[in-house]
Design an enzyme around this catalytic site. Structure first.
Site, PDB file in Angstrom:
ATOM      1  N   ARG A  11       0.643  -1.334   0.187  1.00  0.00           N
ATOM      2  CA  ARG A  11      -0.121  -0.063   0.105  1.00  0.00           C
ATOM      3  C   ARG A  11       0.601   1.045  -0.020  1.00  0.00           C
ATOM      4  O   ARG A  11       2.146   1.385   0.142  1.00  0.00           O
ATOM      5  CB  ARG A  11      -0.722   0.098   1.156  1.00  0.00           C
ATOM      6  CG  ARG A  11      -0.204  -0.490   2.317  1.00  0.00           C
ATOM      7  CD  ARG A  11      -0.926   0.271   3.748  1.00  0.00           C
ATOM      8  NE  ARG A  11      -0.867   1.591   3.632  1.00  0.00           N
ATOM      9  CZ  ARG A  11       0.232   2.142   4.130  1.00  0.00           C
ATOM     10  NH1 ARG A  11       1.317   1.626   4.369  1.00  0.00           N
ATOM     11  NH2 ARG A  11       0.261   3.455   4.000  1.00  0.00           N
ATOM     12  N   ALA A  13       0.884   5.007  -2.147  1.00  0.00           N
ATOM     13  CA  ALA A  13       0.840   5.167  -3.716  1.00  0.00           C
ATOM     14  C   ALA A  13       2.324   4.811  -4.511  1.00  0.00           C
ATOM     15  O   ALA A  13       2.096   4.235  -5.393  1.00  0.00           O
ATOM     16  CB  ALA A  13       0.180   6.671  -4.029  1.00  0.00           C
ATOM     17  N   ARG A  48      -6.437  -0.966  -8.170  1.00  0.00           N
ATOM     18  CA  ARG A  48      -6.923   0.014  -7.194  1.00  0.00           C
ATOM     19  C   ARG A  48      -7.100   1.231  -8.036  1.00  0.00           C
ATOM     20  O   ARG A  48      -6.450   1.663  -8.804  1.00  0.00           O
ATOM     21  CB  ARG A  48      -6.018   0.352  -6.123  1.00  0.00           C
ATOM     22  CG  ARG A  48      -5.827  -0.943  -4.985  1.00  0.00           C
ATOM     23  CD  ARG A  48      -5.282  -0.428  -3.803  1.00  0.00           C
ATOM     24  NE  ARG A  48      -6.336   0.469  -2.980  1.00  0.00           N
ATOM     25  CZ  ARG A  48      -5.941   0.958  -1.849  1.00  0.00           C
ATOM     26  NH1 ARG A  48      -4.635   1.160  -1.322  1.00  0.00           N
ATOM     27  NH2 ARG A  48      -6.919   1.655  -1.361  1.00  0.00           N
ATOM     28  N   GLN A 157      -3.750   2.335   9.711  1.00  0.00           N
ATOM     29  CA  GLN A 157      -2.299   2.417   9.385  1.00  0.00           C
ATOM     30  C   GLN A 157      -1.405   3.198  10.040  1.00  0.00           C
ATOM     31  O   GLN A 157      -0.308   3.039  10.282  1.00  0.00           O
ATOM     32  CB  GLN A 157      -2.114   3.190   7.918  1.00  0.00           C
ATOM     33  CG  GLN A 157      -2.671   2.021   6.772  1.00  0.00           C
ATOM     34  CD  GLN A 157      -4.280   2.297   6.539  1.00  0.00           C
ATOM     35  OE1 GLN A 157      -4.987   2.984   7.085  1.00  0.00           O
ATOM     36  NE2 GLN A 157      -4.692   1.769   5.224  1.00  0.00           N
ATOM     37  N   ASP A 198      -2.604  10.529  -2.969  1.00  0.00           N
ATOM     38  CA  ASP A 198      -2.690   9.431  -3.936  1.00  0.00           C
ATOM     39  C   ASP A 198      -2.818   9.766  -5.344  1.00  0.00           C
ATOM     40  O   ASP A 198      -2.666   8.890  -6.141  1.00  0.00           O
ATOM     41  CB  ASP A 198      -3.820   8.528  -3.380  1.00  0.00           C
ATOM     42  CG  ASP A 198      -3.657   7.623  -2.156  1.00  0.00           C
ATOM     43  OD1 ASP A 198      -3.640   8.240  -0.886  1.00  0.00           O
ATOM     44  OD2 ASP A 198      -3.133   6.516  -2.115  1.00  0.00           O
ATOM     45  N   ASN A 208      -6.436  11.985  -1.181  1.00  0.00           N
ATOM     46  CA  ASN A 208      -5.493  11.411  -0.193  1.00  0.00           C
ATOM     47  C   ASN A 208      -6.427  10.308   0.741  1.00  0.00           C
ATOM     48  O   ASN A 208      -7.753  10.747   0.594  1.00  0.00           O
ATOM     49  CB  ASN A 208      -4.435  12.150   0.474  1.00  0.00           C
ATOM     50  CG  ASN A 208      -3.570  11.379   1.245  1.00  0.00           C
ATOM     51  OD1 ASN A 208      -3.036  10.581   0.855  1.00  0.00           O
ATOM     52  ND2 ASN A 208      -3.474  11.691   2.556  1.00  0.00           N
TER      53      ASN A 208
END
Lengths: 298, 298
Positions: A11, A13, A48, A157, A198, A208
Site C-alpha cells: 500500500r 501510492a 486499485r 495504518q 494518492d 488522499n
C-alpha cells in the site's frame, strides 16, 4: 501482485507503483508476448482505482517492453521496473530535503510539532517515504519536538504502521483518534499538518486517505500550514480537478471491524470511502521531488 | 453513581445530570445531614469535569434539600430529583419539536439526509434524547430518508449505541468512520449535521464529544446547517467562552484499544481529549427546550 495490492499488503501510492512495475516485469518474464504484456498491464492497472502511480508505473514498464525486439521483452521490462524503483527512491530523498527546507524557513514560523495522517513512511514508499520522509529529515536536523499521528481508521495504518516507524526512528510521538485532530490543532498543539497523496489533479486538488480533508479544514481553521508530499508521478495532468477523481469505496467490514473485533451490530450498513478530495486552495505547499508548488498569495 | 458516571456506564450530558440528582438523593437518604449532603454533592460534581448538567443537577437537589427542615432532607431531595427527571424528559420532547420544525421549514432547504455524531438518544438523555430526538421526530413526520452515524472513536458510542437505537426506531442508516464525514459532506451526501452538547458557553461556543469541531468545519465547507441540540441546563452562563471550558483528557488505553482489541504497539503514548470546542460562529442553530438561538445573519 494484484491480490497484494487489493488487500493492502502492498500500500501507499509510490510503493503500489513500484510493486506493479515489478509485477508486470514478472508476468512478462513468464510469457514474453506483446498480447500477454498488454493484458497483464490492464489487469494491474485496475487493481486499485485511486492511486495514479499504479497506472503510471504500469504504462512505463509496458512502453519500455514494447520498444524492444520480442526476444528482449523480459529483460527490458525488468530493467525499467528497476529504473522506476531507483527513481522513486531518489524522489523520496529529494522530497524530504525540499519539504524540510520549506518547513524550516519558508513556511513563516518554527515547525517543531507536526501532525501526520495514515502511513507515508518506508512502508508506503521507497526510501523513507513521502510525508514521513520529511518528518525524518526534520528530526535529523534536530528541529522536531514531537509528532502527533492519527490512528487512521478504518484500517489503522497510523496506529499500526506509523507508530512502528516512529519508534524505529526514535522520534517522540503521540497517537490520537482521527477526530481529535481538529481540537488539538485549534488549541495550538500543532505547528503544521503534513500528509501524503494518492492522486493530485491538474488544478492541485488532492485525493488522499479518507480524513485528509478534515485535517486540511482544521489546519486552515487553526492557521497552520497544510503540506502535501508526493512524487510527480502522483500528479495526474489528465485529470482536470478533484471532481473527476474516482473515489474507491471499500468493503463495509473494514468499518464494522477493527483488527478482527466487531464494533457494531452485525450487517450494519456502512459507507466506506477510502479517500477524499482536498481542494487546492487548502494546500499550503505541494512538495515533489522537482520542488514545491506554493499557491499564489499564501 | 460516581463510578458509573466515570466509566461511562451512565453517559450523555442530560442523563449524567439525572443520574447525579438521584445519586445525591440516595446519599442524603443514607445519611440525612447537611454536612453529608454538601460533601456528597461535591464528590458528585467532580465525577466528570466537562458536562455542566452534572453540576446544575447536583446544585438543584442540594438547594432543595437545604431549603427544608432537617427531618425532610431525604424526601425533599428525592422529590427534587424526580422533578428534574420530569423536566429533562419534557425538555427532550420540546427540543425534538423545535429542532424538527426548524429543519423542516427554517433552515432553507429540505433536510432528508442527516449526519449525527456520538450517541444522543434515549441512552444519553431522558425521553428520546437530544439530537437523536430531533432525528426521531423528523422520521415520524416522514421527512427523513437516511441517517449517517459516525462510529465516534475512541469509545464507539455511534457504532455501539446510536446504530442500536436507529434499528429500534426503524430509521434507515449507514455507519461511517469519523474521518469519512468531511468527504461525504463535501460530496453532497448530507443535508444537515445534528449533534448534542456537553456544555455551551455564554457566547455560544459549544463543548461536545471529540470530533464535533471537525464536523462543524466540514458542514461549513459543504454549506449545510450545523445544528446543536441540548437542554438549557447545558448552557453555562458562568463560562464566558469556549476558551474557559476545561477539556477532560481520558485514559490512553481508550485510544490504544477498541472493544478490548489492541490497535497499536503496547505503551504507545496517546493524547485523548474527550471533547472539543466548536466556536459559536460555526453553529447554524442551537436548539433548546425554550426555543432556538440562530446567530444573526445566518
Amino acid at each position: 501482485v494484484i491480490e497484494a495490492i487489493r488487500r493492502l499488503a502492498v500500500r501507499g501510492a509510490p510503493l503500489i507503483g513500484v510493486a506493479a512495475a515489478y509485477g508486470l516485469a514478472i508476468e512478462i518474464a513468464r510469457a514474453p508476448t506483446v498480447a500477454h504484456a498488454r493484458a497483464a498491464a490492464e489487469r494491474l492497472r485496475a487493481a486499485r482505482p485511486t492511486a495514479v502511480n499504479l497506472a503510471h508505473a504500469v504504462d512505463r514498464v509496458l512502453e519500455a517492453a514494447l520498444a524492444v525486439p520480442l526476444g528482449q521483452l523480459a529483460a527490458a521490462s525488468l530493467a525499467e521496473a528497476q529504473a522506476l524503483h531507483a527513481d522513486e527512491t531518489a524522489a523520496s530523498r529529494a522530497m524530504a530535503t525540499a519539504g524540510a527546507d520549506w518547513l524550516s524557513s519558508g513556511s513563516g514560523g518554527p515547525i517543531r510539532r507536526v501532525l501526520t495522517h495514515c502511513n507515508t513512511g518506508a512502508l508506503a514508499a521507497p526510501g523513507e517515504g513521502t510525508a514521513l520522509g520529511v518528518v525524518c529529515e526534520l528530526h535529523r536536523r534536530g528541529e522536531l519536538e514531537r509528532v502527533l499521528a492519527t490512528e487512521s481508521r478504518p484500517l489503522l495504518q497510523g496506529a499500526r504502521l506509523t507508530v512502528w516507524e516512529l519508534v524505529r526512528h526514535g522520534i517522540p510521538h503521540e497517537l490520537i483518534v482521527d477526530s481529535a485532530a481538529a481540537g488539538l490543532l485549534a488549541g495550538g498543539a500543532v505547528d503544521a499538518v503534513i500528509v501524503g497523496c494518492d492522486r493530485v489533479a491538474a488544478n492541485g486538488d488532492v485525493a488522499n486517505k479518507v480524513g485528509t480533508l478534515s485535517l486540511a479544514l482544521a489546519a486552515r481553521h487553526a492557521g497552520v500550514p497544510f503540506v502535501v508530499v508526493g512524487p510527480t508521478t502522483t500528479i495526474d495532468l489528465a485529470c482536470p480537478s478533484g471532481a473527476e477523481i474516482r473515489i474507491e469505496e471499500r468493503d463495509a467490514d473494514e468499518v464494522r471491524f477493527a483488527r478482527g473485533r466487531r464494533l457494531t451490530l452485525p450487517d450494519t450498513a456502512c459507507r466506506n470511502p477510502a479517500f477524499d478530495v482536498t481542494p487546492a486552495e487548502l494546500v499550503s505547499a505541494l512538495v515533489t521531488e522537482a520542488g514545491l508548488r506554493v499557491p499564489v498569495g499564501r
